[in-house]
Design a protein around this motif. Structure first.
Motif, PDB file in Angstrom:
ATOM      1  N   GLY A  29       0.785  -1.226   0.000  1.00 58.16           N
ATOM      2  CA  GLY A  29       0.000   0.000   0.000  1.00 58.16           C
ATOM      3  C   GLY A  29       0.816   1.274   0.000  1.00 58.16           C
ATOM      4  O   GLY A  29       1.963   1.318   0.435  1.00 58.16           O
ATOM      5  N   GLU A  30       0.172   2.323  -0.476  1.00 56.92           N
ATOM      6  CA  GLU A  30       0.800   3.643  -0.505  1.00 56.92           C
ATOM      7  C   GLU A  30       0.993   4.213   0.901  1.00 56.92           C
ATOM      8  O   GLU A  30       1.723   5.173   1.075  1.00 56.92           O
ATOM      9  N   ASP A  31       0.343   3.616   1.899  1.00 53.13           N
ATOM     10  CA  ASP A  31       0.487   4.078   3.283  1.00 53.13           C
ATOM     11  C   ASP A  31       1.765   3.561   3.928  1.00 53.13           C
ATOM     12  O   ASP A  31       2.113   3.979   5.027  1.00 53.13           O
ATOM     13  N   GLU A  32       2.440   2.644   3.263  1.00 62.06           N
ATOM     14  CA  GLU A  32       3.670   2.067   3.806  1.00 62.06           C
ATOM     15  C   GLU A  32       4.828   3.046   3.669  1.00 62.06           C
ATOM     16  O   GLU A  32       4.853   3.884   2.771  1.00 62.06           O
ATOM     17  N   TYR A  33       5.814   2.908   4.542  1.00 59.98           N
ATOM     18  CA  TYR A  33       7.031   3.723   4.469  1.00 59.98           C
ATOM     19  C   TYR A  33       8.090   2.938   3.706  1.00 59.98           C
ATOM     20  O   TYR A  33       8.397   1.792   4.048  1.00 59.98           O
ATOM     21  N   PHE A  34       8.623   3.559   2.665  1.00 65.61           N
ATOM     22  CA  PHE A  34       9.697   2.954   1.875  1.00 65.61           C
ATOM     23  C   PHE A  34      10.882   3.919   1.897  1.00 65.61           C
ATOM     24  O   PHE A  34      10.797   5.019   1.340  1.00 65.61           O
ATOM     25  N   PRO A  35      11.996   3.526   2.550  1.00 65.77           N
ATOM     26  CA  PRO A  35      13.156   4.412   2.648  1.00 65.77           C
ATOM     27  C   PRO A  35      13.661   4.840   1.268  1.00 65.77           C
ATOM     28  O   PRO A  35      13.679   4.048   0.332  1.00 65.77           O
ATOM     29  N   ASP A  36      14.071   6.101   1.160  1.00 70.17           N
ATOM     30  CA  ASP A  36      14.549   6.648  -0.114  1.00 70.17           C
ATOM     31  C   ASP A  36      15.706   5.840  -0.689  1.00 70.17           C
ATOM     32  O   ASP A  36      15.752   5.582  -1.890  1.00 70.17           O
ATOM     33  N   HIS A  37      16.640   5.419   0.163  1.00 74.00           N
ATOM     34  CA  HIS A  37      17.788   4.663  -0.344  1.00 74.00           C
ATOM     35  C   HIS A  37      17.353   3.339  -0.952  1.00 74.00           C
ATOM     36  O   HIS A  37      17.921   2.875  -1.938  1.00 74.00           O
ATOM     37  N   LEU A  38      16.303   2.731  -0.395  1.00 75.91           N
ATOM     38  CA  LEU A  38      15.779   1.479  -0.929  1.00 75.91           C
ATOM     39  C   LEU A  38      15.073   1.719  -2.263  1.00 75.91           C
ATOM     40  O   LEU A  38      15.278   0.975  -3.223  1.00 75.91           O
ATOM     41  N   VAL A  39      14.254   2.749  -2.327  1.00 73.54           N
ATOM     42  CA  VAL A  39      13.550   3.075  -3.565  1.00 73.54           C
ATOM     43  C   VAL A  39      14.551   3.361  -4.683  1.00 73.54           C
ATOM     44  O   VAL A  39      14.392   2.875  -5.806  1.00 73.54           O
ATOM     45  N   ASN A  40      15.597   4.113  -4.372  1.00 71.03           N
ATOM     46  CA  ASN A  40      16.627   4.414  -5.372  1.00 71.03           C
ATOM     47  C   ASN A  40      17.325   3.146  -5.849  1.00 71.03           C
ATOM     48  O   ASN A  40      17.576   2.983  -7.051  1.00 71.03           O
ATOM     49  N   GLN A  41      17.646   2.254  -4.935  1.00 68.76           N
ATOM     50  CA  GLN A  41      18.295   0.997  -5.306  1.00 68.76           C
ATOM     51  C   GLN A  41      17.378   0.160  -6.203  1.00 68.76           C
ATOM     52  O   GLN A  41      17.820  -0.426  -7.190  1.00 68.76           O
ATOM     53  N   CYS A  42      16.096   0.122  -5.864  1.00 66.59           N
ATOM     54  CA  CYS A  42      15.131  -0.627  -6.687  1.00 66.59           C
ATOM     55  C   CYS A  42      15.019  -0.019  -8.083  1.00 66.59           C
ATOM     56  O   CYS A  42      14.978  -0.754  -9.078  1.00 66.59           O
ATOM     57  N   GLN A  43      14.975   1.296  -8.165  1.00 64.88           N
ATOM     58  CA  GLN A  43      14.888   1.949  -9.472  1.00 64.88           C
ATOM     59  C   GLN A  43      16.108   1.626 -10.327  1.00 64.88           C
ATOM     60  O   GLN A  43      15.978   1.364 -11.526  1.00 64.88           O
ATOM     61  N   GLN A  44      17.282   1.608  -9.718  1.00 61.83           N
ATOM     62  CA  GLN A  44      18.495   1.254 -10.460  1.00 61.83           C
ATOM     63  C   GLN A  44      18.436  -0.191 -10.933  1.00 61.83           C
ATOM     64  O   GLN A  44      18.808  -0.493 -12.071  1.00 61.83           O
ATOM     65  N   MET A  45      17.968  -1.087 -10.077  1.00 59.79           N
ATOM     66  CA  MET A  45      17.829  -2.490 -10.470  1.00 59.79           C
ATOM     67  C   MET A  45      16.851  -2.630 -11.628  1.00 59.79           C
ATOM     68  O   MET A  45      17.115  -3.353 -12.597  1.00 59.79           O
ATOM     69  N   LEU A  46      15.727  -1.938 -11.554  1.00 54.92           N
ATOM     70  CA  LEU A  46      14.713  -2.041 -12.593  1.00 54.92           C
ATOM     71  C   LEU A  46      15.199  -1.473 -13.927  1.00 54.92           C
ATOM     72  O   LEU A  46      14.881  -2.012 -14.987  1.00 54.92           O
ATOM     73  N   GLU A  47      15.991  -0.413 -13.875  1.00 58.31           N
ATOM     74  CA  GLU A  47      16.562   0.140 -15.107  1.00 58.31           C
ATOM     75  C   GLU A  47      17.484  -0.875 -15.776  1.00 58.31           C
ATOM     76  O   GLU A  47      17.442  -1.056 -16.991  1.00 58.31           O
ATOM     77  N   LYS A  48      18.294  -1.548 -14.985  1.00 58.46           N
ATOM     78  CA  LYS A  48      19.196  -2.553 -15.541  1.00 58.46           C
ATOM     79  C   LYS A  48      18.413  -3.756 -16.070  1.00 58.46           C
ATOM     80  O   LYS A  48      18.705  -4.280 -17.148  1.00 58.46           O
ATOM     81  N   ILE A  49      17.408  -4.183 -15.334  1.00 56.10           N
ATOM     82  CA  ILE A  49      16.577  -5.308 -15.776  1.00 56.10           C
ATOM     83  C   ILE A  49      15.916  -4.962 -17.103  1.00 56.10           C
ATOM     84  O   ILE A  49      15.924  -5.773 -18.033  1.00 56.10           O
ATOM     85  N   TYR A  50      15.352  -3.766 -17.211  1.00 54.10           N
ATOM     86  CA  TYR A  50      14.713  -3.375 -18.469  1.00 54.10           C
ATOM     87  C   TYR A  50      15.721  -3.387 -19.615  1.00 54.10           C
ATOM     88  O   TYR A  50      15.434  -3.912 -20.697  1.00 54.10           O
ATOM     89  N   LYS A  51      16.874  -2.827 -19.375  1.00 52.05           N
ATOM     90  CA  LYS A  51      17.913  -2.785 -20.421  1.00 52.05           C
ATOM     91  C   LYS A  51      18.270  -4.198 -20.861  1.00 52.05           C
ATOM     92  O   LYS A  51      18.366  -4.489 -22.058  1.00 52.05           O
ATOM     93  N   ASP A  52      18.458  -5.107 -19.911  1.00 50.14           N
ATOM     94  CA  ASP A  52      18.850  -6.487 -20.225  1.00 50.14           C
ATOM     95  C   ASP A  52      17.724  -7.255 -20.928  1.00 50.14           C
ATOM     96  O   ASP A  52      17.971  -8.040 -21.839  1.00 50.14           O
ATOM     97  N   LEU A  53      16.466  -7.019 -20.508  1.00 52.12           N
ATOM     98  CA  LEU A  53      15.344  -7.749 -21.086  1.00 52.12           C
ATOM     99  C   LEU A  53      14.918  -7.208 -22.439  1.00 52.12           C
ATOM    100  O   LEU A  53      14.482  -7.974 -23.302  1.00 52.12           O
ATOM    101  N   SER A  54      15.026  -5.909 -22.635  1.00 52.56           N
ATOM    102  CA  SER A  54      14.503  -5.304 -23.861  1.00 52.56           C
ATOM    103  C   SER A  54      15.196  -5.821 -25.113  1.00 52.56           C
ATOM    104  O   SER A  54      14.620  -5.823 -26.198  1.00 52.56           O
ATOM    105  N   VAL A  55      16.415  -6.326 -24.972  1.00 53.72           N
ATOM    106  CA  VAL A  55      17.135  -6.908 -26.105  1.00 53.72           C
ATOM    107  C   VAL A  55      16.405  -8.131 -26.643  1.00 53.72           C
ATOM    108  O   VAL A  55      16.437  -8.409 -27.841  1.00 53.72           O
ATOM    109  N   PHE A  56      15.694  -8.853 -25.766  1.00 47.68           N
ATOM    110  CA  PHE A  56      15.056 -10.116 -26.136  1.00 47.68           C
ATOM    111  C   PHE A  56      13.543 -10.034 -26.289  1.00 47.68           C
ATOM    112  O   PHE A  56      12.915 -11.026 -26.641  1.00 47.68           O
ATOM    113  N   SER A  57      12.955  -8.895 -26.016  1.00 49.31           N
ATOM    114  CA  SER A  57      11.501  -8.776 -26.032  1.00 49.31           C
ATOM    115  C   SER A  57      10.955  -8.834 -27.454  1.00 49.31           C
ATOM    116  O   SER A  57      11.594  -8.376 -28.403  1.00 49.31           O
ATOM    117  N   ASP A  58       9.732  -9.359 -27.583  1.00 49.49           N
ATOM    118  CA  ASP A  58       9.049  -9.399 -28.873  1.00 49.49           C
ATOM    119  C   ASP A  58       8.656  -8.025 -29.330  1.00 49.49           C
ATOM    120  O   ASP A  58       8.263  -7.197 -28.618  1.00 49.49           O
TER     121      ASP A  58
END
Length: 119
Positions: free
Chosen positions: A90-119
């Motif tokens: 939920g949006e009511d949960e607390y998510f530390p900024d450092h964690l959110v930033n780390q997740c965003q970096q992971m997701l950017e890399k995942i997208y870059k790696d996956l987009s090469v193989f996507s239909d």
């Protein structure tokens, strides 16, 4: 918490290639699947608690159990684990900024790696 506009939700790909790329990016599927859906998680154990970055998808054709499916990915989410109840997103949960930033970096890399193989 939803990670909007990552473009991951636009990807459609072969399950076996998806498993390889997600594992290389520390996203674990393990037993989190049925014949029509998959879920990949990365567990964060930090001072503020236990959190899970989750990328889910569903089969548009084929069978996940037979390792013969094409998967449409969905919007990634981040949740906090509460013992013994489970994970809350939920949006009511607390998510530390450092964690959110780390997740965003992971997701950017995942997208870059996956987009090469996507239909």
């Amino acid at each position: 918490m939803k990670f909007e506009n990552t473009s991951i939700e636009t990807l459609h790909m072969d399950l076996n290639r998806l498993d390889e790329v997600m594992e290389a990016n520390s996203m674990i599927r393990a037993g989190q699947w049925d014949y029509e859906r998959v879920t990949y998680d990365h567990k964060f154990q930090i001072r503020e608690g236990t959190y899970y970055l989750r990328v889910q998808g569903y089969a548009t054709q084929g069978d996940v159990g037979a390792h013969d499916a094409y998967i449409q990915l969905m919007t990634p989410i981040l949740g906090k684990h509460y013992y013994p109840h489970g994970v809350e997103y939920g949006e009511d949960e607390y998510f530390p900024d450092h964690l959110v930033n780390q997740c965003q970096q992971m997701l950017e890399k995942i997208y870059k790696d996956l987009s090469v193989f996507s239909d």
